[in-house]
Motif scaffolding. Structure first.
Motif, PDB file in Angstrom:
ATOM      1  N   PRO A  42     -12.845   3.363   0.191  1.00  0.00           N
ATOM      2  CA  PRO A  42     -14.149   2.724  -0.039  1.00  0.00           C
ATOM      3  C   PRO A  42     -14.888   3.349  -1.218  1.00  0.00           C
ATOM      4  O   PRO A  42     -14.929   4.573  -1.372  1.00  0.00           O
ATOM      5  CB  PRO A  42     -14.889   2.974   1.278  1.00  0.00           C
ATOM      6  CG  PRO A  42     -13.805   3.086   2.300  1.00  0.00           C
ATOM      7  CD  PRO A  42     -12.675   3.775   1.602  1.00  0.00           C
ATOM      8  N   GLY A  43     -15.435   2.502  -2.071  1.00  0.00           N
ATOM      9  CA  GLY A  43     -16.171   2.953  -3.251  1.00  0.00           C
ATOM     10  C   GLY A  43     -15.301   3.259  -4.456  1.00  0.00           C
ATOM     11  O   GLY A  43     -15.807   3.639  -5.513  1.00  0.00           O
ATOM     12  N   THR A  44     -13.976   3.090  -4.318  1.00  0.00           N
ATOM     13  CA  THR A  44     -13.050   3.365  -5.422  1.00  0.00           C
ATOM     14  C   THR A  44     -12.426   2.062  -5.901  1.00  0.00           C
ATOM     15  O   THR A  44     -11.883   1.302  -5.092  1.00  0.00           O
ATOM     16  CB  THR A  44     -11.935   4.320  -4.973  1.00  0.00           C
ATOM     17  OG1 THR A  44     -12.523   5.528  -4.478  1.00  0.00           O
ATOM     18  CG2 THR A  44     -11.009   4.656  -6.129  1.00  0.00           C
ATOM     19  N   GLU A  45     -12.502   1.791  -7.177  1.00  0.00           N
ATOM     20  CA  GLU A  45     -11.930   0.565  -7.737  1.00  0.00           C
ATOM     21  C   GLU A  45     -11.447   0.814  -9.157  1.00  0.00           C
ATOM     22  O   GLU A  45     -11.908   1.735  -9.839  1.00  0.00           O
ATOM     23  CB  GLU A  45     -12.959  -0.570  -7.730  1.00  0.00           C
ATOM     24  CG  GLU A  45     -14.195  -0.301  -8.588  1.00  0.00           C
ATOM     25  CD  GLU A  45     -15.219  -1.417  -8.505  1.00  0.00           C
ATOM     26  OE1 GLU A  45     -15.765  -1.780  -9.566  1.00  0.00           O
ATOM     27  OE2 GLU A  45     -15.476  -1.914  -7.396  1.00  0.00           O
ATOM     28  N   PHE A  46     -10.478   0.003  -9.580  1.00  0.00           N
ATOM     29  CA  PHE A  46      -9.907   0.125 -10.915  1.00  0.00           C
ATOM     30  C   PHE A  46      -9.668  -1.271 -11.504  1.00  0.00           C
ATOM     31  O   PHE A  46      -9.529  -2.254 -10.765  1.00  0.00           O
ATOM     32  CB  PHE A  46      -8.564   0.869 -10.881  1.00  0.00           C
ATOM     33  CG  PHE A  46      -8.670   2.302 -10.437  1.00  0.00           C
ATOM     34  CD1 PHE A  46      -8.976   3.296 -11.353  1.00  0.00           C
ATOM     35  CD2 PHE A  46      -8.466   2.652  -9.112  1.00  0.00           C
ATOM     36  CE1 PHE A  46      -9.069   4.615 -10.950  1.00  0.00           C
ATOM     37  CE2 PHE A  46      -8.555   3.973  -8.704  1.00  0.00           C
ATOM     38  CZ  PHE A  46      -8.853   4.960  -9.626  1.00  0.00           C
ATOM     39  N   ARG A  48     -10.934  -5.560 -10.532  1.00  0.00           N
ATOM     40  CA  ARG A  48     -11.688  -4.570  -9.757  1.00  0.00           C
ATOM     41  C   ARG A  48     -11.887  -5.059  -8.316  1.00  0.00           C
ATOM     42  O   ARG A  48     -11.777  -4.271  -7.360  1.00  0.00           O
ATOM     43  CB  ARG A  48     -13.040  -4.305 -10.417  1.00  0.00           C
ATOM     44  CG  ARG A  48     -12.925  -3.680 -11.796  1.00  0.00           C
ATOM     45  CD  ARG A  48     -14.282  -3.317 -12.377  1.00  0.00           C
ATOM     46  NE  ARG A  48     -14.132  -2.826 -13.736  1.00  0.00           N
ATOM     47  CZ  ARG A  48     -13.787  -1.590 -14.056  1.00  0.00           C
ATOM     48  NH1 ARG A  48     -13.574  -0.706 -13.103  1.00  0.00           N
ATOM     49  NH2 ARG A  48     -13.665  -1.222 -15.319  1.00  0.00           N
ATOM     50  N   GLU A  49     -12.149  -6.345  -8.199  1.00  0.00           N
ATOM     51  CA  GLU A  49     -12.373  -6.887  -6.852  1.00  0.00           C
ATOM     52  C   GLU A  49     -11.116  -6.748  -5.989  1.00  0.00           C
ATOM     53  O   GLU A  49     -11.190  -6.309  -4.827  1.00  0.00           O
ATOM     54  CB  GLU A  49     -12.788  -8.356  -6.946  1.00  0.00           C
ATOM     55  CG  GLU A  49     -14.167  -8.595  -7.578  1.00  0.00           C
ATOM     56  CD  GLU A  49     -14.166  -8.434  -9.099  1.00  0.00           C
ATOM     57  OE1 GLU A  49     -15.262  -8.325  -9.679  1.00  0.00           O
ATOM     58  OE2 GLU A  49     -13.055  -8.399  -9.703  1.00  0.00           O
TER      59      GLU A  49
END
Length: 303
Positions: free
Chosen positions: A121-125, A112-113
């Motif tokens: 921005p604010g989007t992670e997987f 995720r990092e």
């Protein structure tokens, strides 16, 4: 809702001569308030007898106990939505399903990092990699597992994997450490044509522990042949293997069932939560070409 069974000995005579006796008999009851005459009638219906003259029951006890599938005992009707029962073991890194086979490993492909630099921005997987043998957790064997010319996972018809009528044989007290094989005679009292036959041995209580790998119950070759001849679509068991792994390498149940196109599901769990009849069973693997066995999320819908 609690279920009840009658325990008794009996003597039975026929109007045209002869008789029948039984000791330690157990019979499912639709309710706990039946009298001896009603239980005697249920016994005759269960045995499918004709021209019965008299039935005498001895040492009758009614106990609270799960039903085992006696014939002629109606199931209570309900309008409630089906209850879904999970019949699969959870897969985790390091899980030992079968002694000697590699345990799965799970590692990140994209954390995720690290993903934050690739997306808005604010989007992670998180993307992870699992490495495992197909024989991990609760899994299905296709014919290709045993036969090079058999259907692989991608070749299986979904109609043979989804929503099958389930016939559950609660056989946890029908085998012993000295006689671990489930025989054909134990499987004669049900119509299993087109059904998923699920063998509840109780061995799943040892899953993930050293005790699981030795002394497990199994289906005999004769039992497998009986299910093929009766038209079963799938056979599942909550044990180490459908075959006796301590027999010196012989695998008659796999050999017979998969040659006949009958799917095998091993390492099931929680079969004790299912009624003998009335549930619908699903165990569908991904459609992997050139692969014979793979984990499934096995489940049952219970009305």
């Amino acid at each position: 809702m609690s279920e009840h069974r009658a325990h008794f000995d009996f003597d039975l005579s026929f109007a045209n001569g002869g008789g029948l006796s039984g000791t330690g008999f157990r019979l499912d009851l639709p309710s706990a308030d039946l009298d001896e005459a009603a239980i005697a009638r249920l016994l005759v219906q269960h045995l499918g007898l004709a021209l019965v003259d008299e039935v005498a029951l001895r040492d009758l006890r009614i106990v609270e106990e799960p039903h085992r599938g006696s014939r002629g005992i109606p199931r209570a009707s309900t309008d409630a939505a089906p209850r879904v029962v999970d019949l699969s073991h959870r897969i985790r890194a390091g899980l030992v399903t079968y002694p000697g086979l590699p345990a799965p490993t799970i590692a990140p492909h994209l954390t995720r990092e690290d993903s934050r630099a690739r997306y808005a921005p604010g989007t992670e997987f998180a993307m992870d990699v699992i490495t495992m043998i197909g024989n991990t957790g609760t899994y299905l064997d296709s014919p290709f597992h045993r036969y090079a010319e058999g259907r692989d996972l991608a070749g299986l018809e979904l109609s043979t994997l989804v929503g099958l009528r389930a016939e559950v044989f609660h056989v946890q007290d029908a085998w012993t450490p000295e006689r671990r094989g489930i025989r054909a005679e134990t499987l004669l009292d049900r119509d299993v044509r087109g059904a998923a036959v699920l063998l509840h041995t109780g061995w799943d209580r040892w899953f993930g522990r050293p005790e699981y790998g030795k002394g497990a119950p199994f289906l005999t070759g004769e039992g497998a042949q009986r299910l093929i001849e009766a038209g079963a679509a799938l056979v599942g068991i909550d044990s180490l293997n459908i075959d006796d792994t301590e027999s010196g390498g012989e695998r008659p149940a796999h050999t017979l069932l998969l040659a006949a196109g009958v799917h095998v599901v091993e390492h099931l769990t929680n079969l004790g939560a299912l009624p003998p009849s009335g549930a619908r069973f699903t165990a569908a693997p991904p459609a992997v070409e050139g692969f014979g066995t793979f984990p499934v999320r096995a489940l049952a819908e219970v009305p």
